[in-house]
Design an enzyme around this catalytic site. Structure first.
Site, PDB file in Angstrom:
ATOM      1  CG  HIS A 489     -56.021  64.629   5.587  1.00 52.60           C
ATOM      2  ND1 HIS A 489     -55.919  65.076   6.877  1.00 52.60           N
ATOM      3  CD2 HIS A 489     -55.853  63.294   5.654  1.00 52.60           C
ATOM      4  CE1 HIS A 489     -55.695  64.061   7.690  1.00 52.60           C
ATOM      5  NE2 HIS A 489     -55.659  62.963   6.981  1.00 52.60           N
ATOM      6  CE1 TYR A 605     -48.266  58.394   9.766  1.00 50.58           C
ATOM      7  CE2 TYR A 605     -50.521  57.697  10.162  1.00 50.58           C
ATOM      8  CZ  TYR A 605     -49.575  58.693  10.106  1.00 50.58           C
ATOM      9  OH  TYR A 605     -49.938  59.991  10.385  1.00 50.58           O
ATOM     10  CB  THR A 618     -51.797  62.904  13.651  1.00 53.74           C
ATOM     11  OG1 THR A 618     -50.969  63.414  12.598  1.00 53.74           O
ATOM     12  CG2 THR A 618     -53.256  63.151  13.335  1.00 53.74           C
TER      13      THR A 618
END
Length: 787
Positions: A489, A605, A618
């Site tokens: 990630h 979230y 993000t």
């Protein structure tokens, strides 16, 4: 392996008659072709760098400006250099070497070039100013104001023609820093439905104190960084959220992407790998040449492409932990105290794992990329190999699945020299890693729940030692031909790997195709050198570390409660008829489902992108709002349909507004995070920031967008698209939910939680989501309106 041989370019022996030299012409030819390929690649990169550097200008534009300028001056009988050549002649004896006409030509070219550069800089800055306006996002759905139309026309005019992937990078605005006052206000608004009055008043006091005292001082440093750096968030986000983490990245950070759900192009493992690997390498070629079109919202508004740069040839390398969360001196940032990314500009091989053995497979031969059938040939050789793994080799990758500090220490101690270093370098410098999995995974109509859950868990963590979790991504091809991805990630977010995956799935069964027997099209290569088996010398002490990491990873993997279900009752087609945003509809349904599941609300979230700005990644949309909670309570109390519908529309509009704020740099969580980082650098403690950043996200959600709709014929073949992907739960007692809207009539949900939590059950939550979606749709009574 018998096929794994090396071509020797030359051999020589010393005899009484002299030196006897034998040259291998085929080996020399391959060396020549390899060098030619490298130089071509360098030239293309140089050319693309120039084209991107002058965009929205172009060589054709340069010629037009220079020729037009010189023609105008010739017609008006003016000096094209505007006296520049004469001034230079006072210091440099130009007239001795150049005629008057030559001086005019040179002067015209120089001044024309300056004019061309000036035009480019004006266009760039105008475009940057235009892209800083986000009023277009607030237009009512289905209607476009004249202001927005004129703005879009101007954006198109100043955007130039035929942009490449990185053409807009210098024209994107910087991410703005919200005011401390606005951030505190929005934060308090977001936690109001989650706190009792007394707790809320206490938090309100902490926020006001922060806003008045410490906040402005921290804000000053952030403003300074925003002026100096390309993005004031992204580097700290990557370092402190990802790279400095000491826990396992498997499940906690890595995520997965699935294959087609109902389509099975071939059941031959090697053939599916051949087509997929070839498609991925074609994508890498387009990426290296910057031939991928930049993603444009509404076909007009460019998004940042910076995250694509590390998709290939990249590995996350663990660093030795110092016990500090934040550095005390800037110089420490350059020491080996944390993780970092190892990235190669070019890699000509991949690494394949099968039944405990690692193989290095070259992707080029005869100066070209291997064809799908040739890659299938290499995979067949690996599958046919009957040799046993070397001691410690089979479970070696478990080091990347466990805690980071033991892996960092083991890497430094046992993999710093000799054959271990060479083999580890081969993995870390590979374009990507492929796992030829020895299990079978697939959607089974007879047992859909169990088959999909098993498939998701296999992609997320596998056996904990059969994926190299540090690699930017792993391609996993199962024994029955099904495949998927596991992605690390830290280097980029899910839409980037999703862009690659859409390319692969669109090419695999349609453009590349298979023979009737299920093999890749084409013929095997008669002289193709085979894969090279990687060699290891792993000590008993290192094996103990591997076993320890594997034990940690297995506990984590066994605790994952994964549930994937295709929601086919309706899709975005019906939701749009409700005049509601599909994302808002689903997010509100998730809130209703969570309240039914746990009997309470929680901090939620939802990932939103900030790629409208340079190097944006993000931002968080806090989906649990006062308005959404009011709607949920109305549903629970079974109030009138009219009242619930009214509250639903208010909640949906609130959610859309928060999503817009997040996308346009007005979100709160990245700002608060960066303020916290600055406070730690300054050695200041903030009770407000400490509490804000310690709040757990018990419901973490993300939509997997379909970005290249033009690649798929979703009307006639809605099944030819990825079924999405998912991730592990963020909180020990929470849920992780990923969803993908497929065509007009299907939404796939990927739910995760932990078996160890008595509060969660992924299958129960899935049932609640389904019921909540149906209940909300029922409020609109579309069936009665149709009648």
């Amino acid at each position: 392996m018998a096929e794994a041989h090396q071509a020797v370019a030359f051999q020589f022996t010393v005899t009484p008659d002299g030196i006897d030299l034998h040259l291998c012409h085929e080996a020399l030819r391959q060396v020549y072709l390899s060098g030619l390929h490298s130089w071509k690649k360098r030239f293309i990169r140089f050319k693309n760098g120039v084209m991107t550097g002058v965009y929205p200008g172009s060589p054709a534009g340069f010629m037009v400006v220079v020729v037009s300028y010189m023609s105008y001056n010739k017609y008006r009988q003016l000096d094209p250099s505007l006296g520049l050549i004469a001034k230079l002649g006072q210091h440099i004896p130009i007239s001795q070497y150049m005629s008057t006409d030559s001086q005019k030509i040179v002067g015209g070219v120089l001044v024309g070039t300056g004019l061309w550069v000036t035009i480019i800089m004006i266009m760039r800055n105008v475009l940057k100013s235009l892209l800083s306006w986000h009023g277009w996002m607030y237009a009512n759905h289905g209607s476009v104001s004249w202001t927005t139309r004129i703005w879009m026309l101007l954006v198109k005019v100043f955007s130039g023609r035929k942009p490449m992937l990185y053409s807009f990078q210098n024209s994107l605005p910087r991410l703005p820093v919200p005011s401390v006052k606005d951030t505190c206000k929005r934060y308090l608004e977001s936690v109001r439905p989650l706190m009792e009055d007394e707790q809320y008043e206490r938090m309100k006091g902490l926020a006001k104190d922060f806003e008045k005292n410490l906040g402005p001082r921290l804000q000053w440093y952030l403003k300074l960084k925003s002026w100096w750096a390309s993005n004031y968030v992204s580097d700290w986000w990557e370092e402190y959220i990802y790279l400095r983490g000491r826990g396992p990245i498997m499940v906690n950070s890595n995520y997965y992407a699935m294959d087609f759900l109902y389509v099975f192009p071939t059941s031959i493992q090697a053939a599916r790998a051949g087509n997929a690997i070839h498609a991925i390498m074609l994508y890498r070629r387009k990426l290296d040449r910057a031939q991928i079109k930049p993603l444009m919202l509404l076909h007009t508004i460019p998004m940042c492409s910076a995250q694509y740069e590390r998709m290939f040839n990249t590995t996350r390398v663990p660093g030795v932990d110092t016990g500090r969360v934040f550095p005390l001196a800037i110089c420490e940032r350059f020491l080996d105290i944390t993780s970092f990314h190892s990235h190669m500009n070019e890699s000509k091989h991949i690494v394949v794992y099968h039944k405990g053995r690692f193989y290095k497979v070259w992707m080029f031969y005869d100066g070209r990329l291997l064809l799908p059938r040739e890659i299938e040939q290499q995979m067949e050789r690996i599958l046919a190999d009957q040799s046993e793994p070397l001691p410690g080799e089979e479970r070696l990758a478990a080091l990347t699945a466990g805690d980071r500090t033991p892996w960092a220490n083991a890497r430094e101690t046992y993999f710093g020299r000799g054959k271990n270093k060479q083999s580890l370098d081969a993995i870390e410098k590979a374009a990507f890693v492929v796992t030829l999995d020895d299990t079978e995974q697939r959607y089974d109509e007879a047992n859909p729940v169990k088959s999909l859950d098993s498939y998701a868990k296999s992609l997320l963590h596998g056996k904990c030692y059969d994926r190299w979790f540090d690699k930017s991504f792993n391609l996993i091809v199962f024994k029955n031909g099904t495949m998927g991805l596991n992605a690390e990630h830290s280097w980029a977010d899910a839409p980037i790997i999703g862009h690659l995956w859409e390319h692969v799935l669109s090419m695999d069964p349609v453009r590349l195709g298979y023979t009737e027997e299920g093999h890749c099209c084409g013929q095997p290569h008669p002289n193709l050198p085979g894969p090279q088996r990687l060699q290891w010398d792993i000590s008993a002490e290192c094996i103990e570390v591997i076993d320890s990491s594997l034990a940690v990873a297995r506990v984590l993997a066994d605790d994952v409660d994964s549930h994937i279900f295709p929601f086919s009752d309706f899709g975005k087609g019906l939701i749009k008829k409700c005049r509601t945003s599909p994302d808002a509809f689903i997010q509100i349904a998730l809130q209703l489902a969570h309240y039914r599941d746990k009997g309470k609300f929680c901090l939620t979230y939802e990932a939103s992108m900030t790629r409208l700005f340079r190097e944006g990644r993000t931002e968080t949309v806090r989906s649990c709002t006062v308005e959404t909670c009011a709607f949920v309570r109305a549903m629970i109390r079974d109030e009138t349909r009219e009242e619930r519908l009214k509250l639903l529309k208010v909640a949906a509009e609130k959610h859309q507004n928060m999503y817009r704020l997040a996308m346009t740099g007005e979100g709160i969580d990245r700002h608060l995070f960066c303020l916290y980082v600055v406070s730690k650098y300054l050695g200041e403690d903030s009770a407000f920031l400490k509490e804000v950043l310690s709040e757990p996200w018990r419901l973490s959600t993300s939509q997997t967008p379909l970005q290249q709709v033009e690649l798929f014929d979703l009307v006639r073949h809605p099944e030819y698209v990825s079924s999405g992907g998912g991730f592990g739960p963020v909180a020990d007692d929470g849920y992780g939910v990923s969803y993908i809207i497929v065509g007009e009539n299907l939404i796939n949900f990927h739910i995760s939680s932990k078996h160890s939590s008595p509060e969660t059950d992924s299958h129960r939550f899935g049932a609640n989501i389904r019921q909540s979606m149906l209940d909300i749709l029922d409020l609109f009574q579309l069936d009665k309106k149709t009648k």
